[in-house]
Design an enzyme around this catalytic site. Structure first.
Site, PDB file in Angstrom:
ATOM      1  CG  HIS A   1     -55.646  63.552  -6.414  1.00  0.00           C
ATOM      2  ND1 HIS A   1     -55.349  62.412  -5.800  1.00  0.00           N
ATOM      3  CD2 HIS A   1     -54.602  63.837  -7.745  1.00  0.00           C
ATOM      4  CE1 HIS A   1     -53.800  61.867  -6.774  1.00  0.00           C
ATOM      5  NE2 HIS A   1     -53.571  63.441  -7.797  1.00  0.00           N
ATOM      6  CG  LEU A   2     -54.621  70.006 -10.595  1.00  0.00           C
ATOM      7  CD1 LEU A   2     -55.348  70.695 -11.003  1.00  0.00           C
ATOM      8  CD2 LEU A   2     -52.701  69.413 -10.698  1.00  0.00           C
ATOM      9  CG  HIS A   3     -59.013  65.548 -12.219  1.00  0.00           C
ATOM     10  ND1 HIS A   3     -59.576  65.574 -10.476  1.00  0.00           N
ATOM     11  CD2 HIS A   3     -60.485  65.495 -12.476  1.00  0.00           C
ATOM     12  CE1 HIS A   3     -60.847  65.872 -10.618  1.00  0.00           C
ATOM     13  NE2 HIS A   3     -61.783  65.815 -11.736  1.00  0.00           N
ATOM     14  CG  PHE A   4     -55.317  69.032 -16.960  1.00  0.00           C
ATOM     15  CD1 PHE A   4     -55.242  69.962 -17.438  1.00  0.00           C
ATOM     16  CD2 PHE A   4     -54.563  68.277 -15.998  1.00  0.00           C
ATOM     17  CE1 PHE A   4     -54.023  70.797 -16.449  1.00  0.00           C
ATOM     18  CE2 PHE A   4     -53.412  69.411 -15.431  1.00  0.00           C
ATOM     19  CZ  PHE A   4     -53.232  70.744 -15.715  1.00  0.00           C
TER      20      PHE A   4
END
Length: 168
Positions: A119-122
């Protein structure tokens, strides 16, 4: 000698931290905020969480609501909304915690350092001059000067205000 107390980390250090059901970036329910999950902001497109095991006080995680692993999978709307939230969340941190600077970025894939690669996250990590000094370099220890629940309580009203202003 001074003692640094971080008792909330012991379960993590011992490997006893309860693993959440499902994805961390998809907390159960539909509430906008939830202190239990450290959820500061949720709408149909975005999620903002306090990092439960932060590198520094106020370490935020900003993710699309949609479960995807790679930045190339974002649609144009998600790209714009994520960049807008990164700017808004940084402004909230600057106003509330008054850091001297920030590290903002993301890690794509396990090899790149992503702890949750699917899950892409910054990350938005506030930094203060002189805060991380010899402790990190010599002892491989980080100090977090504020309890995470207090940080949540400080940031929550500004994210609530952000929700109110973006719904108009």
């Amino acid at each position: 000698m001074k003692t640094l107390w971080t008792p909330w980390r012991m379960e993590h250090v011992l490997g006893r931290t309860k693993q959440p059901q499902g994805c961390l970036f998809e907390p159960a329910g539909d509430s906008f905020q939830n202190p239990k999950d450290l959820l500061l902001y949720r709408d149909a497109q975005l999620v903002v969480l306090l990092n439960r095991f932060p590198y520094a006080n106020g370490h935020l995680l900003v993710a699309p609501a949609r479960h995807l692993a790679d930045i190339s999978e974002l649609n144009t709307s998600e790209q714009w909304l994520l960049m807008g939230m990164l700017a808004d969340a940084t402004a909230i941190l600057r106003k509330t915690l008054t850091p001297d600077g920030f590290n903002i970025g993301l890690n794509l894939g396990k090899t790149a350092g992503a702890g949750i690669a699917d899950h892409l996250h910054f990350h938005i990590v506030p930094r203060w001059q002189e805060d991380h000094n010899f402790m990190t370099v010599c002892a491989d220890i980080r100090t977090i000067p504020q309890h995470i629940r207090h940080t949540f309580d400080l940031l929550a009203p500004d994210f609530q205000q952000l929700r109110t202003t973006t719904k108009k």
